[in-house]
Write an enzyme that holds these catalytic residues in place. Structure first.
Site, PDB file in Angstrom:
ATOM      1  N   GLY A  12      -5.117  15.277  -9.632  1.00 57.15           N
ATOM      2  CA  GLY A  12      -5.344  14.788  -8.279  1.00 57.15           C
ATOM      3  C   GLY A  12      -4.058  14.417  -7.554  1.00 57.15           C
ATOM      4  N   VAL A  91      -6.935  10.081 -14.230  1.00 51.16           N
ATOM      5  CA  VAL A  91      -8.223  10.367 -13.581  1.00 51.16           C
ATOM      6  C   VAL A  91      -8.561   9.255 -12.591  1.00 51.16           C
ATOM      7  CG1 VAL A  91      -9.052  11.701 -15.547  1.00 51.16           C
ATOM      8  CG2 VAL A  91      -9.558   9.259 -15.424  1.00 51.16           C
ATOM      9  N   THR A  95     -14.359   2.423  -7.228  1.00 50.29           N
ATOM     10  CA  THR A  95     -15.192   1.233  -7.302  1.00 50.29           C
ATOM     11  C   THR A  95     -16.581   1.641  -7.795  1.00 50.29           C
ATOM     12  OG1 THR A  95     -13.977   0.346  -5.415  1.00 50.29           O
ATOM     13  CG2 THR A  95     -16.070  -0.703  -5.934  1.00 50.29           C
ATOM     14  N   THR A 133      -4.801   3.523 -12.278  1.00 53.38           N
ATOM     15  CA  THR A 133      -4.774   2.076 -12.059  1.00 53.38           C
ATOM     16  C   THR A 133      -5.996   1.466 -12.740  1.00 53.38           C
ATOM     17  OG1 THR A 133      -3.705   2.410  -9.936  1.00 53.38           O
ATOM     18  CG2 THR A 133      -4.807   0.289 -10.280  1.00 53.38           C
ATOM     19  N   GLU A 162       1.382   3.973 -11.517  1.00 59.04           N
ATOM     20  CA  GLU A 162       2.122   4.756 -10.524  1.00 59.04           C
ATOM     21  C   GLU A 162       2.170   3.990  -9.202  1.00 59.04           C
ATOM     22  OE1 GLU A 162       3.987   7.519 -10.875  1.00 59.04           O
ATOM     23  OE2 GLU A 162       4.463   6.747  -8.894  1.00 59.04           O
ATOM     24  N   THR A 223      -1.466  -6.353  -8.698  1.00 58.47           N
ATOM     25  CA  THR A 223      -0.777  -7.398  -7.929  1.00 58.47           C
ATOM     26  C   THR A 223       0.047  -6.783  -6.799  1.00 58.47           C
ATOM     27  OG1 THR A 223      -0.597  -8.621  -9.996  1.00 58.47           O
ATOM     28  CG2 THR A 223       0.702  -9.439  -8.164  1.00 58.47           C
ATOM     29  N   ARG A 261      13.879 -13.261   3.442  1.00 57.00           N
ATOM     30  CA  ARG A 261      12.827 -13.623   2.482  1.00 57.00           C
ATOM     31  C   ARG A 261      11.534 -12.876   2.805  1.00 57.00           C
ATOM     32  NH1 ARG A 261      12.954 -19.854   3.605  1.00 57.00           N
ATOM     33  NH2 ARG A 261      12.995 -18.889   5.666  1.00 57.00           N
ATOM     34  N   VAL A 271      -5.005  -0.296  13.080  1.00 54.43           N
ATOM     35  CA  VAL A 271      -6.461  -0.379  13.152  1.00 54.43           C
ATOM     36  C   VAL A 271      -7.047  -0.796  11.799  1.00 54.43           C
ATOM     37  CG1 VAL A 271      -6.552   2.121  12.768  1.00 54.43           C
ATOM     38  CG2 VAL A 271      -8.533   1.008  13.725  1.00 54.43           C
ATOM     39  N   CYS A 277      -6.588   3.270  -2.552  1.00 54.57           N
ATOM     40  CA  CYS A 277      -6.163   2.233  -3.505  1.00 54.57           C
ATOM     41  C   CYS A 277      -6.368   0.792  -3.062  1.00 54.57           C
ATOM     42  CB  CYS A 277      -4.686   2.435  -3.833  1.00 54.57           C
ATOM     43  SG  CYS A 277      -4.382   3.975  -4.685  1.00 54.57           S
TER      44      CYS A 277
END
Ligand SMILES: NC(=O)c1ccc[n+]([C@@H]2O[C@H](COP(=O)([O-])OP(=O)(O)OC[C@H]3O[C@@H](n4cnc5c(N)ncnc54)[C@H](O)[C@@H]3O)[C@@H](O)[C@H]2O)c1
Ligand SMILES: O=c1ccn([C@@H]2O[C@H](COP(=O)(O)OP(=O)(O)O[C@H]3O[C@H](CO)[C@@H](O)[C@H](O)[C@H]3O)[C@@H](O)[C@H]2O)c(=O)[nH]1
EC number: 1.1.1.22
Length: 465
Positions: A12, A91, A95, A133, A162, A223, A261, A271, A277
């Site tokens: 992918g 892969v 969700t 992930t 990645e 994170t 900072r 928008v 991700c």
């Protein structure tokens, strides 16, 4: 251990470009990318490089250089697994849409299928690398499946998330801010880490290759995405205050970005964020926090998503209210459908939600996007399951000519920040539209003053009238 053969499961947006770059930079390693999706593999093997399944600037020339030399795309998954010293799992981890954790947790069924297939096929020791992930502690589940095959094969599991962003994938892979590798603290684990470090060291400076334990590596990926998305939601929250108060969001972003900072990147009001991700990974983080009983932590991160939903909804609400509270039967031209420029990916694109809202108000939508094909847009709408495919095709039309798409429109909505939009003949577009001619710039890329001079009525995210 010196790696001679790599297999990557999943061809992918990540597997394809990542392996193409590894193959280009490591001509001594044979890299085979496999997938269950035969048409995707066929597209990766297409002689016409315009037909590659992933559009990324610069990717075609890398594929051209390495493909057939040491880069291969195949549907023969078992053979590639068997041959490989190192297997990347790349892969999808979408969700969950069912059962426990529905709408929040990551669906790990594809990951588990990979682990089981590796367990079934492998006859010699292998390093398995999580490139997808994943929720923190997934490596232990993978290890459990692999260690229970009973055929004596030893596996080391590494986490190597990645960080590439779409649209800049090739640059990000060639010149990453950092490469993160997590592994076991045992002697064998450290040796496996070193093996992967050696691969990246072919082109990435050593000081940018960071090694940690597996859990830190897995959690760092979630994170990083949470922090990045939070910045977008933060600047978008300020954009609404700007519109009310007369402040200008670009000026505010510039002013705060000069504070070292805070830094200047990722402060462009829009928008809303899209992409496969951010939302998925934050929902996953929220779910993890909830399963640990950390409700305040979960609520904190969930707000980033709620703010993003609000931003998309208020954009479409504004179109309706500005067009005299009705868009029924009016033509609204969309410039852009992709979730960001320089990609053909539309996953979670804000354009889909804005279209959904406007179609509910019975608008007619005409779309132009330089890289997204019509069938992809219809698939995005059909997936919402709110109208029949035939009705979606009658309410939303697609053209490859932006001047035709904007002709006779009551309003234009800019949903993606494609550079070419800035250079259109805006006088010609104005002349062909209904008056008053409205523009809603959801990306803040057009020259508002110049457009107003032509006669457009302009709304730009984060800029008061
Ligand atoms: N897209 C990005 O920019 C990006 C960046 C960093 C990380 N990630 C993460 O990387 C992972 C992959 O993302 P993507 O965007 O490349 O997904 P994708 O949907 O584009 O590709 C995944 C591929 O895996 C294949 N696949 C699924 N199960 C399989 C199996 N059992 N055997 C063989 N092939 C199988 C699918 O057919 C598909 O082609 C996800 O976990 C994602 O969160 C994505
Ligand atoms: O200042 C900004 C920056 C981004 N966006 C939007 O945010 C979304 C995500 O953009 P970006 O992060 O550039 O693209 P992705 O390909 O989704 O990359 C993110 O998600 C990947 C998948 O996990 C990670 O690997 C990357 O590091 C992370 O940047 C897009 O809709 C952008 O338009 C804004 O609205 N304003």
């Amino acid at each position: 251990m010196k790696i001679k053969t790599i297999c990557c499961i999943g061809a992918g947006y990540v597997g394809g470009p990542t392996m193409a770059v590894i193959a280009q930079k490591c001509p001594h390693i044979k890299v085979t990318v496999v997938d269950v999706n035969a048409s995707r593999i066929a597209a990766w093997n297409d002689n016409d490089l315009n037909n590659l399944p992933v559009f990324e600037p610069g990717l075609d020339s890398i594929v051209k250089e390495a493909r057939g030399r040491n880069l291969f795309f195949s549907t023969n998954i078992d053979q590639a697994i068997e041959e490989a010293d190192m297997i990347f799992i790349s892969v999808n981890t979408p969700t969950k849409t069912y059962g426990k954790g529905k709408g929040m947790a990551a669906d790990l069924k594809y990951i588990e299928l990979c682990a089981r297939q590796i367990a079934k096929v492998a006859k010699q020791d292998k390093i398995v690398v999580e490139k997808s992930t994943l929720p923190v502690r997934t490596a232990s589940a993978i290890k459990n499946i692999l260690d229970n095959t009973g055929n004596g094969v030893q596996f080391q599991i590494l986490s190597n998330p990645e960080f590439l962003a779409e649209g800049t994938a090739v640059q990000d892979l060639l010149n990453p801010d950092r490469v993160l590798i997590g592994g076991d603290t045992t002697k064998e684990g450290q040796a496996a880490i070193q093996t992967l470090v050696d691969i990246y060291a072919n082109w990435v400076p050593k000081e940018r290759i960071l090694t940690t334990n597996v859990w830190s590596s897995e959690l760092s990926k979630l994170t990083a995405n949470a922090f990045l998305a939070q910045r977008v939601s933060s600047i978008n929250a300020m954009s609404e205050i700007c519109e009310k108060s007369g402040a200008d969001i670009d000026e505010v972003a510039r002013a705060i970005g000069m504070d070292s900072r805070i830094g200047p990147k990722f402060l462009k009001a829009s928008v809303g964020f899209g992409g496969s991700c951010f939302q998925k990974d934050i929902l996953n983080l929220v779910y993890i926090a909830k399963t640990y009983g950390l409700n305040e932590v979960a609520d904190y991160w969930e707000q980033v998503i709620l703010m993003n939903d609000h931003q998309k909804n208020r954009f479409s609400d504004n179109i309706v209210s500005t067009l005299y509270n009705t868009v029924s039967g009016k033509k609204i031209a969309f410039l852009g459908w992709a979730f960001k420029k320089d990609t053909n990916d539309t996953r979670e694109s804000p354009a889909i939600k804005v279209a959904y809202n406007l179609l509910n108000e019975q608008a007619n939508i005409a779309v132009y996007d330089p890289k997204v094909v019509a069938e992809r847009m219809y698939a995005d709408l059909d997936y919402l399951n709110t109208r029949t495919e035939a009705v979606n095709r009658s309410l939303l039309t697609v053209d490859t000519d932006p001047y035709l798409v904007t002709k006779d429109a009551h309003a234009i909505a800019v949903l993606t920040e494609w550079d070419e939009f800035k250079y259109y003949d805006w006088q010609r577009i104005y002349d062909s539209m209904h008056k008053p001619a409205f523009i809603f710039d959801g990306r803040g890329i057009l020259d508002k003053k110049a457009l107003e001079k032509i006669g457009f009525v302009c709304y730009t995210i984060g800029k008061g009238s």
